[in-house]
Every structure is written in structure tokens, then in C-alpha cells.
Design a protein around this motif. Structure first.
Motif, PDB file in Angstrom:
ATOM      1  N   GLU A  99       0.807  -1.219   0.000  1.00  0.00           N
ATOM      2  CA  GLU A  99       0.000   0.000   0.000  1.00  0.00           C
ATOM      3  C   GLU A  99       0.841   1.271   0.000  1.00  0.00           C
ATOM      4  N   ASP A 100       1.779   1.371   0.892  1.00  0.00           N
ATOM      5  CA  ASP A 100       2.543   2.616   1.020  1.00  0.00           C
ATOM      6  C   ASP A 100       3.470   2.848  -0.163  1.00  0.00           C
ATOM      7  N   ALA A 101       4.023   1.765  -0.679  1.00  0.00           N
ATOM      8  CA  ALA A 101       4.992   1.908  -1.762  1.00  0.00           C
ATOM      9  C   ALA A 101       4.317   2.095  -3.115  1.00  0.00           C
ATOM     10  N   GLY A 102       3.034   1.801  -3.202  1.00  0.00           N
ATOM     11  CA  GLY A 102       2.348   1.909  -4.485  1.00  0.00           C
ATOM     12  C   GLY A 102       2.811   0.861  -5.471  1.00  0.00           C
ATOM     13  N   THR A 103       3.111  -0.298  -4.965  1.00  0.00           N
ATOM     14  CA  THR A 103       3.612  -1.365  -5.825  1.00  0.00           C
ATOM     15  C   THR A 103       2.879  -2.669  -5.545  1.00  0.00           C
ATOM     16  N   ALA A 104       3.118  -3.620  -6.431  1.00  0.00           N
ATOM     17  CA  ALA A 104       2.697  -5.003  -6.187  1.00  0.00           C
ATOM     18  C   ALA A 104       3.953  -5.860  -6.261  1.00  0.00           C
ATOM     19  N   SER A 105       4.069  -6.775  -5.313  1.00  0.00           N
ATOM     20  CA  SER A 105       5.235  -7.659  -5.286  1.00  0.00           C
ATOM     21  C   SER A 105       4.816  -9.045  -5.729  1.00  0.00           C
ATOM     22  N   ILE A 106       5.674  -9.660  -6.540  1.00  0.00           N
ATOM     23  CA  ILE A 106       5.465 -11.051  -6.919  1.00  0.00           C
ATOM     24  C   ILE A 106       6.524 -11.872  -6.185  1.00  0.00           C
ATOM     25  N   ILE A 107       6.070 -12.843  -5.431  1.00  0.00           N
ATOM     26  CA  ILE A 107       6.969 -13.604  -4.572  1.00  0.00           C
ATOM     27  C   ILE A 107       6.957 -15.068  -4.988  1.00  0.00           C
ATOM     28  N   ALA A 108       8.153 -15.614  -5.205  1.00  0.00           N
ATOM     29  CA  ALA A 108       8.285 -17.054  -5.437  1.00  0.00           C
ATOM     30  C   ALA A 108       8.258 -17.731  -4.075  1.00  0.00           C
ATOM     31  N   LEU A 109       7.258 -18.562  -3.853  1.00  0.00           N
ATOM     32  CA  LEU A 109       7.082 -19.104  -2.505  1.00  0.00           C
ATOM     33  C   LEU A 109       8.180 -20.097  -2.123  1.00  0.00           C
TER      34      LEU A 109
END
Lengths: 344, 429
Positions: free
Chosen positions: A130-140
Motif C-alpha cells: 500500500e505505502d509503496a504503491g507497488t505489487a510484489s510477486i513472490i516465489a514461494l
């Protein structure tokens, strides 16, 4: 274990900061509803057969978004602290093993993760920061952020299509939905919806998505082939405060939690008409539906309880008090495994 | 000015240089490259430009900071959508400079909306010029009732709260909640002050209160201590102070020193950092404002954080108004799908245009006087040290639990209803 021996152990674990797993989760033969309690840093577990609380897990500060792995064996819950705009150790997604009720790992997911979605193959997780204005894609598997994408301002809701191809990320301030192509791991489109979009959900066939807009009091119906809004549904004459949204397993109903309006709207997915408005506890945010589609659960953030709705009658049949503060999200998992429904 | 033209002010009498004409330009992907006149005229809904005209003062800078944040956010959203958005800021204070700025922004930069209204003079000039050029004017500060009534115009819309809204918020809280029913009014001897007095008296009496005195203070009045004593003699339990600037500050100093048996409130034009941690002047009284940096609900924390990250300052009411005015200008075009001023005005007064000001309710403009419906906040000195100086004690209008009226009806508790407003615009056909 029974009697005093059990309770001595329970108290010991509690003092150590680790509440016991729910009353033998693996023995529960019904799906379990996991409710994130934002203000108390816990997750409450409810047996959906009895609608009784069967356990509580301490997870850490600010649990909000909560989802179940496709195989139903793990529950993920987003945690974030009060240190805004910086990523701290408290910002993470905790993984809970359903069988043991224990946190098995904490996965970094960028700053202030709030909502997220798990890919159908269970390999990737998509989180809004939310704060960074980004979406993260995480390899689990690797527990690694493999992409950080710029999306709209104040990103919030995250939903993934049933085939895993598209991820929608809503952004509250910019009134946008960013479309992530999961094959390319990049944003390939953005479109405008109504004011303050909070959450999104795909239909089971993946042809439609539903995006709630809190300030407009609407739900945008999106054609997922063109990524365009094809209709906007007004809830309670615009006075609803729609946040969480979930689609029934048969795709015939769309359920919307109306936040400060203290209600749930039931929408016919065919006609896009509101067919019922159900009064629930105070400030329902997240909601989830059982795999058979018979029961709907709402996390009521102000009344600190969960409303249980019989979807055949659209009536509240139980109100379950959580032993925590600020219920935020809810997800349903099956201790015996299997794909279950998601939450907001 | 922001982004590279810091401290530059464009005197009215000086030729308008290219640099001054452009002022602050905030665009998608960073600062826009300057373009040739032919291209500048080709403004479409794809490439949007909004003007900001404010004086080179602390007030102007405060509005500009908010507008800059709003423009940067709009530009980022525009970029996601494959478009551009720019804010073109110009410093101008007197009527001639303002009118020239509007003319050139419209003709040379193709702006479709202008933000300003830092004071009564520039408000009047902008309102007239916007009407003449057919562009939208969003007033970010001027609350003066006389100026507003005189410029009741199709293209003028007020983001800034009206004096009547501030008065109603105070009356609702101080009479209804705090039990202060005997008010003594202190104001300058001006038509605007008289209009505010009459409106405040009506609000007070409508709630069962009583006006126990009115003291007019001339601009040159030195003995404000005597005014404080005179208020005490009226038996008032509250002084409503409608003084601005230095007069207000001196009155409050005397009030603070005398510690009389009545409370103090009032209205004054929103001022930069007025209720911030570093605010100067006596910390006394209960005051209405459009915004406060301590607000946290409805995404206010996120907005306050973004502002603080950008400028290293607490977001104040003027920053909020500048930010929100840009948001209205940007979103109105998206939804109305036009940049024509009259069409935008028609959309905004239709009620279909509701906006998120991080105040928890859909904010819309009243069709009859083009006033933005919005909650207001009352602040007072924080109870203890280290709490930032001021704290929010109430959000107005008060909404009882279970009260289910439509948002616009609830928000219409603040300000002039259609029947009592002197500005009554006929609906556009």
C-alpha cells in the motif's frame, strides 16, 4: 490431552507467545474459517460445522489479508507494523500449517503488505504494498521477491483469475485496477473503476471480475477478456461501503461486504441485480464462503465477531465472537486438504 | 515554486517570461519537456493540463504544495492509462496579473481548469476570468460570503468550505455537545463580518443558544485586553472571534493571558500550518478546519504520509484543498469525458460526480451554490506535551449511529441550504 495437564501446557505455550494449535485441527472434519484479527495480532479458527471457535494463533502485528493455499494445507496471512513506507522485519506474510496450526515461515513481501493472492499452482504469491504503491510477486519456494511492479496509488485488493493468468490489483486513491500478466510478470493494462476500489474477485469460470468501490457504493463488473468495465451495480442507493467481495462456487451469486453500512449485498451474477441485503455485525470487511456454497462468513471489525449466513435463506444463522480485536479478513481451509474458497 | 523555479514570483508589471509562464509543470513520468505552441494547443482528453494561480505567499505555497501532490498522483495514474496530466503553476496576486495569467494559460497552455482563490481579490479575478474563458475555477481557500455571493458563477466551484459551513460545525458541536449557549461575537466592522455574524447568530439560535453581545473591532484597535473584559461583562460562556491575521493573534494573546471564564472559538481563513506541531501563537480555543495531519481514518493516514514524505511537512487544510482540487479536475474529466468548462460544471453539479477526499464519505458539489459537501473537523490544544500541539476533537456533522440518510443529505447539515443560500444557480438543461 485432557484436563489439567493439557491446560498447563496451553498456558506454558501461551506465555511463550505461542498459543496452541486449534483443538487438534487435523481432527476437525469440517472446513475451518481462519479470521485475521488486525488489532490483536491473532488468527481465530472457527469450525464451520459447529460455528465454534476451536483455536487462536498469535501471528504478529497487523494481520489483515488472509488466503489459503490451493491444496488447502496452508494459510497465509499478511502482517504489517506501524512503520509506514519502510519495510521492516514485521512486514511479512506468515505461513500457517493447517494441520499443526503453527507458523512455519515468514515470507518477505515488500513493505506494508495488505492483500494478496496465491497462484493456482501454489508457487507464486502476489501482494499489494500500500505505502509503496507497488505489487510484489513472490516465489514461494525460494521466498524471494521476483518482481516489484508499479501499480496505482494506494494499492489494496488483489485477485487472481482461476487459470492463474491475470492478477487484478485495485488502487484506492487512483481508482484504478492494474492488470498483471503472470506469464510476463508485468502490468499489461490498467483501467478506471469507481471511487476507492477496495477488493476484487473473479468468477469461477474466469470470465468476469467484480470490483468493489467503497466511496461510490458500487460494484464494477469487468469483462476479463477485454479488461473493461461492462456494468456498474449500485448498492443501497450508493450508501453501502463495499469492501470485501466473494463469488459463490457455482458462480451464480456475488456477495459483497458493505463495511460501515453493516450489511452484505447479494447480487445475482446473471442479472447483476441485488437480490438481498443482509444485516450483519458492525463493519464487515472480509468474507469467505464454504466450498459447498452453503455458508458465508463475514469478519466484522468493530463488533469483533463473525456473522455466519445461510446462503439458501440469506439469513444470519450464527454470530461467533472472536477472541481477538478487529476481525479483518477470513479464509476457509480444509484440514483434510483440497481447494477451498478465497476471501477478499 | 516547485520543481525548478523555486522562489520565482511573476510581478504583474513584468513581461511574462517563458519560464514564469510555465511555472511548475508536473507531468507523467516526471517533468514534461516543453513543447511548441502548436502542440500545446492540441489538448485532448489524452493530454490534460490544469492551471494553478496563487500569490507568492505562504498561503499560495501551501495551496501549491497540495496541488503538486495531487498533480503528481494524477500524472502517475494518467501514465498507467497511457495519458498525461500536467499542473502549470503561476504566481500572480493582483487582478491584472491574474487575468493575464488565465488568458495565457488558456490560450497557450490549453488548461481546462484553474485552481486558486488564495484571497478575496484573486478569487474574484479568477472567478470572472474563468467565466469569460469558459474554464472551470476551483476555489481552494476563499470562504468570504460577500465575495462568494457576488461571484455566484457557473464555472466557479468551491472546494474550500464556506463560512456558513464552519459556523454550522461550531454551533453543532459547541451548543449541542459542549453546552456553550451564550455567545458573544467579536468581529471587524465589514460587510463580510456582518454576514458571518448574522449567519452564526441564526445557527446559534436555531440550536437554542443566545447571542449576548456583539463587539466590533476596528482594524486599528490596540486595546484588545479591553475587548476581553467587555466579553466577560456580557456573561458569555463563549466568544466567537471573526478576526484574521494579526488582530486575531493579538486577541488570543490577551485572552490567554487573562484566562477569563469563557471559551473562545471562531472562524478565520485557513492558514498554513495553523494547527500543526510547529504553529506559532497562543494555543487556545476550539477551531474548525477542513483537514488535520492527525486524521487517520478513511485513508487519511496514507494521504498525510504521502504529503509528509513529499514535502517534509504536516498536511494542513490548504494542502488538502490544493490536493483535492486537482483530484476533482482530473477525475471529472475521466468521468464526464469532456474538458469543456460548462460540461464539467454540469457534471459536477449533477450529483453524479462524487469524490474521495479521504473523509469517509462521497464528496459532491451542491448544485445551487457549487459548494463542496464535506465533513469538517474541530481542533483544540492537545491535552499534554508531545502530542503535536493540537488534536482533533470532533468530526462534523455529527451522525448518530443508525442514522441512514444519504451522504449528501447528512453533509448538507453544514452550510446554506438551497432556500437560504444567496447563490442559487439554475440547473443547466
Amino acid at each position: 490431552m485432557k484436563g489439567s495437564r493439557y491446560w498447563r501446557l496451553w498456558i506454558g505455550l501461551a506465555l511463550a507467545g505461542v498459543l496452541p494449535p486449534p483443538a487438534n485441527v487435523s481432527a476437525q472434519n469440517a472446513p475451518l474459517a481462519y479470521v485475521s484479527n488486525e488489532r490483536s495480532g491473532t488468527v481465530t479458527i472457527i469450525n464451520t460445522a459447529t460455528d465454534k471457535v476451536v483455536g487462536t494463533i498469535e501471528v504478529g502485528p497487523g494481520p489483515r489479508g488472509i488466503q489459503v493455499s490451493p491444496d488447502g494445507k496452508r494459510v497465509y496471512v499478511a502482517l504489517s507494523d506501524l512503520a509506514r513506507e519502510v519495510e521492516t522485519d514485521a512486514d511479512a506474510i506468515a505461513e500457517i500449517d493447517v494441520a499443526s496450526g503453527k507458523i512455519t515461515r515468514r515470507i518477505r513481501a515488500g513493505s506494508d503488505p495488505e492483500q494478496f493472492a496465491v497462484s493456482p499452482d501454489g508457487l507464486k504469491l502476489f501482494a499489494s504494498n500500500e505505502d509503496a504503491g507497488t505489487a510484489s510477486i513472490i516465489a514461494l519456494d525460494a521466498e524471494e521477491v521476483i518482481a516489484t511492479l508499479t501499480v496505482g496509488i494506494e494499492p489494496e485488493g488483489v485477485a487472481i483469475s482461476p487459470d492463474g493468468r491475470w492478477v487484478y490489483v485495485t488502487a484506492e486513491t487512483s481508482n484504478t485496477v492494474s492488470v498483471i500478466d503472470t506469464h510476463a510478470n508485468r502490468v499489461v493494462a490498467s483501467f478506471l473503476v469507481d471511487v476507492r476500489p477496495r477488493a476484487a474477485a473473479f468468477s469461477p469460470d474466469g470470465k468476469r471480475a467484480y470490483v468493489t468501490s467503497e466511496i461510490s457504493g458500487t460494484v464494477s463488473v469487468v469483462d476479463t477478456e477485454t479488461h473493461q468495465v461492462i456494468e456498474t451495480i449500485l448498492l443501497e442507493d450508493g450508501e453501502a461501503k463495499p469492501v470485501g467481495v466473494v463469488v459463490s462456487p457455482d458462480g451464480k451469486r456475488v456477495y459483497v461486504a458493505n463495511g460501515h453500512a453493516n450489511s452484505v449485498s447479494v447480487i445475482d451474477a446473471e442479472t447483476h441485480k441485488v437480490i438481498a441485503t443482509i444485516r450483519v455485525g458492525r463493519r464487515p470487511w472480509g468474507l469467505a464462503i464454504t466450498p459447498d456454497g452453503k455458508k458465508l462468513y463475514t469478519a466484522n471489525g468493530v463488533s469483533n465477531d463473525v456473522s455466519v449466513i445461510d446462503t439458501s435463506t440469506n439469513r444470519v444463522i450464527a454470530t461467533v465472537k472472536v477472541d481477538g480485536e478487529g476481525p479483518w479478513g477470513v479464509a476457509i481451509a480444509n484440514p483434510s486438504g483440497g481447494q477451498l474458497t478465497q476471501t477478499r | 515554486m516547485v520543481d525548478g523555479v523555486s522562489g520565482q514570483q511573476a510581478p504583474a508589471s513584468r513581461a511574462w517570461t517563458r519560464r514564469e509562464a510555465l511555472g511548475a509543470v508536473v507531468a507523467a513520468g516526471g517533468l514534461a519537456a516543453l513543447r511548441g505552441p502548436a502542440e500545446l494547443l492540441a489538448i485532448t482528453e489524452q493530454d490534460l493540463r490544469v492551471g494553478l494561480i496563487v500569490p507568492g505567499s505562504a498561503v499560495g505555497e501551501a495551496i501549491e504544495r497540495g496541488a503538486t501532490l495531487g498533480a503528481e498522483e494524477a500524472a502517475r495514474t494518467a501514465e498507467l492509462l497511457g495519458r498525461t496530466f500536467e499542473l502549470v503553476a503561476v504566481r500572480a496576486a493582483d487582478r491584472e496579473a491574474v487575468e493575464d495569467a488565465v488568458r495565457r494559460l488558456v490560450a497557450e497552455r490549453g488548461v481546462y481548469a484553474i485552481i486558486g482563490g488564495a484571497d478575496e481579490a484573486s478569487f474574484a479575478a479568477l472567478s470572472d476570468a474563468a467565466e469569460r474563458h469558459g474554464v472551470l475555477f476551483l476555489n481552494a481557500r476563499c470562504a468570504d460570503p460577500v465575495a462568494r455571493d457576488k461571484h455566484c458563477s457557473r464555472h466557479t466551484l468551491h472546494v474550500a468550505a464556506s463560512a456558513a459551513m464552519y459556523v454550522d460545525a461550531l454551533a453543532q458541536w459547541l451548543v449541542g455537545e459542549a453546552g456553550r449557549r451564550r455567545w458573544c461575537f467579536v468581529s471587524a466592522a465589514t460587510p463580510s463580518a456582518t454576514a458571518v455574524y448574522e449567519r452564526a447568530r441564526r445557527a446559534l439560535e436555531a440550536r437554542g443558544g443566545e447571542a449576548v453581545g456583539r463587539i466590533e473591532v476596528d482594524a486599528g484597535t490596540d486595546d484588545l485586553a479591553a475587548v476581553v473584559r467587555e466579553i466577560e461583562r456580557t456573561g458569555a460562556d463563549l466568544a466567537f472571534v471573526d478576526l484574521a491575521g494579526e488582530a486575531r493573534r493579538r486577541f488570543l494573546e490577551h485572552y490567554s493571558a487573562a484566562a477569563p471564564g469563557f471559551e473562545v472559538t471562531g472562524i478565520a481563513p485557513e492558514a498554513p500550518g495553523e494547527f500543526g506541531a510547529g504553529a506559532s501563537g497562543p494555543r487556545v480555543g476550539t477551531w474548525p478546519t477542513m483537514w488535520h495531519h492527525a486524521l487517520s481514518r478513511f485513508g487519511a493516514t496514507q494521504l498525510n504520509d504521502r504529503y509528509h514524505s513529499r514535502f517534509g511537512l504536516e498536511m494542513d487544510a490548504l494542502g488538502w484543498a490544493g490536493w483535492f482540487a486537482v483530484k476533482v479536475a482530473w477525475e471529472a474529466v475521466n468521468r464526464a469525458r469532456t474538458t469543456t468548462g460548462s460540461e464539467l460544471a454540469r457534471f459536477l453539479e449533477s450529483g453524479r460526480g462524487a469524490f474521495d477526499g479521504h473523509k469517509g464519505r462521497p464528496l459532491s458539489f451542491r448544485p445551487w451554490d457549487h459548494q463542496l459537501r464535506q465533513p469538517l473537523y474541530l481542533v483544540r490544544p492537545a491535552a499534554g506535551p508531545g502530542e503535536g500541539g493540537w488534536e482533533v476533537v470532533a468530526e462534523l456533522p455529527r451522525v448518530a449511529r443508525g442514522q441512514t440518510a444519504a451522504s449528501h443529505e447528512l453533509l448538507d447539515q453544514l452550510g446554506d441550504a438551497e432556500g437560504e443560500s444567496r447563490c442559487r444557480l439554475e440547473p443547466l438543461s
